[in-house]
Design a protein around this motif. Structure first.
Motif, PDB file in Angstrom:
ATOM      1  N   GLU A  26       0.833  -1.203   0.000  1.00 41.16           N
ATOM      2  CA  GLU A  26       0.000   0.000   0.000  1.00 41.16           C
ATOM      3  C   GLU A  26       0.870   1.256   0.000  1.00 41.16           C
ATOM      4  O   GLU A  26       0.580   2.232  -0.702  1.00 41.16           O
ATOM      5  CB  GLU A  26      -0.945   0.003   1.206  1.00 41.16           C
ATOM      6  N   PHE A  27       1.940   1.247   0.781  1.00 37.76           N
ATOM      7  CA  PHE A  27       2.890   2.376   0.792  1.00 37.76           C
ATOM      8  C   PHE A  27       3.411   2.636  -0.618  1.00 37.76           C
ATOM      9  O   PHE A  27       3.455   3.774  -1.075  1.00 37.76           O
ATOM     10  CB  PHE A  27       4.049   2.062   1.748  1.00 37.76           C
ATOM     11  N   ARG A  28       3.786   1.574  -1.314  1.00 35.11           N
ATOM     12  CA  ARG A  28       4.334   1.734  -2.668  1.00 35.11           C
ATOM     13  C   ARG A  28       3.263   2.188  -3.659  1.00 35.11           C
ATOM     14  O   ARG A  28       3.545   2.972  -4.551  1.00 35.11           O
ATOM     15  CB  ARG A  28       4.988   0.435  -3.124  1.00 35.11           C
ATOM     16  N   ARG A  29       2.042   1.685  -3.491  1.00 35.73           N
ATOM     17  CA  ARG A  29       0.946   2.142  -4.374  1.00 35.73           C
ATOM     18  C   ARG A  29       0.717   3.642  -4.206  1.00 35.73           C
ATOM     19  O   ARG A  29       0.595   4.380  -5.183  1.00 35.73           O
ATOM     20  CB  ARG A  29      -0.349   1.390  -4.061  1.00 35.73           C
TER      21      ARG A  29
ATOM     22  N   LYS B 276       1.042   9.181  -6.147  1.00 33.47           N
ATOM     23  CA  LYS B 276       1.477  10.559  -5.933  1.00 33.47           C
ATOM     24  C   LYS B 276       2.255  11.072  -7.142  1.00 33.47           C
ATOM     25  O   LYS B 276       2.039  12.184  -7.616  1.00 33.47           O
ATOM     26  CB  LYS B 276       2.334  10.650  -4.666  1.00 33.47           C
ATOM     27  N   ILE B 277       3.116  10.242  -7.683  1.00 33.96           N
ATOM     28  CA  ILE B 277       3.895  10.645  -8.858  1.00 33.96           C
ATOM     29  C   ILE B 277       2.995  10.749 -10.080  1.00 33.96           C
ATOM     30  O   ILE B 277       3.075  11.707 -10.850  1.00 33.96           O
ATOM     31  CB  ILE B 277       5.053   9.661  -9.093  1.00 33.96           C
ATOM     32  N   LEU B 278       2.097   9.758 -10.258  1.00 30.29           N
ATOM     33  CA  LEU B 278       1.205   9.783 -11.412  1.00 30.29           C
ATOM     34  C   LEU B 278       0.257  10.983 -11.365  1.00 30.29           C
ATOM     35  O   LEU B 278      -0.168  11.478 -12.420  1.00 30.29           O
ATOM     36  CB  LEU B 278       0.404   8.481 -11.482  1.00 30.29           C
ATOM     37  N   ASN B 279      -0.091  11.462 -10.202  1.00 31.15           N
ATOM     38  CA  ASN B 279      -1.002  12.595 -10.061  1.00 31.15           C
ATOM     39  C   ASN B 279      -0.302  13.952 -10.017  1.00 31.15           C
ATOM     40  O   ASN B 279      -0.945  14.972  -9.836  1.00 31.15           O
ATOM     41  CB  ASN B 279      -1.865  12.420  -8.804  1.00 31.15           C
ATOM     42  N   THR B 280       0.998  13.948 -10.199  1.00 27.77           N
ATOM     43  CA  THR B 280       1.753  15.195 -10.182  1.00 27.77           C
ATOM     44  C   THR B 280       1.552  15.942 -11.493  1.00 27.77           C
ATOM     45  O   THR B 280       1.661  15.365 -12.576  1.00 27.77           O
ATOM     46  CB  THR B 280       3.262  14.905  -9.989  1.00 27.77           C
ATOM     47  N   THR B 281       1.239  17.208 -11.344  1.00 28.44           N
ATOM     48  CA  THR B 281       1.145  18.059 -12.543  1.00 28.44           C
ATOM     49  C   THR B 281       2.227  19.129 -12.463  1.00 28.44           C
ATOM     50  O   THR B 281       2.570  19.600 -11.395  1.00 28.44           O
ATOM     51  CB  THR B 281      -0.237  18.735 -12.629  1.00 28.44           C
TER      52      THR B 281
END
Length: 155
Positions: free
Chosen positions: A141-144, A149-154
């Motif tokens: 879960e920590f890794r997900r 967080k990275i995928l949602n970075t704009t």
């Protein structure tokens, strides 16, 4: 399930703090100690030799400069030892890194990056998760979350 965090000096506290903060995040019990491989080798040896009997499963050791602490600890125990090279003034931590990573065959120390205490704790959690399905789920879960967080970075 318990982790020992050993620092060679109280001045290593700020570098090593992410280790215990991460272990707290995962609910892993730990103990912090300042013990020097050079200034009090007897008490260090006693502590490490008794670590398994005292319920410890892994030892995280942070040291700078000559950085012999993780290797000396590994010489006294068969518990996994994770070394954290602490950045030094003289050589920016390269001396610490090379000292910890160049262990002789037969006395292994898992070596993290310079000032890599958080990754040391995450490695400890990963090792402990081998026999603990609940902890495995927590590290997954920590890794997900980290990935999301990275995928949602704009930018």
């Amino acid at each position: 399930m318990k982790v020992a965090i050993i620092m060679g000096s109280a001045s290593d506290k700020d570098v090593m703090a992410p280790a215990w903060e991460t272990l707290e995040e995962f609910g892993i019990p730990f103990e912090k100690k300042v013990l020097s491989a050079h200034r009090n080798p007897g008490p260090l040896a006693d502590y490490v030799r008794a670590a398994r009997d005292n319920g410890f499963d892994i030892i995280i050791a942070g040291a700078g400069g000559a950085a012999h602490l993780p290797g000396v600890i590994a010489a006294y125990t068969t518990l996994p030892v994770i070394g954290v090279p602490v950045k030094s003034k003289a050589l920016n931590g390269l001396d610490s890194l090379l000292s910890i990573v160049q262990m002789p065959s037969g006395i292994p120390v898992a070596t993290m990056a310079i000032d890599g205490a958080k990754n040391a704790a995450l490695m400890a959690v990963t090792i402990l998760a081998l026999g603990n399905p609940t902890l495995t789920e927590r590290i997954e879960e920590f890794r997900r979350k980290q990935s999301e967080k990275i995928l949602n970075t704009t930018i």
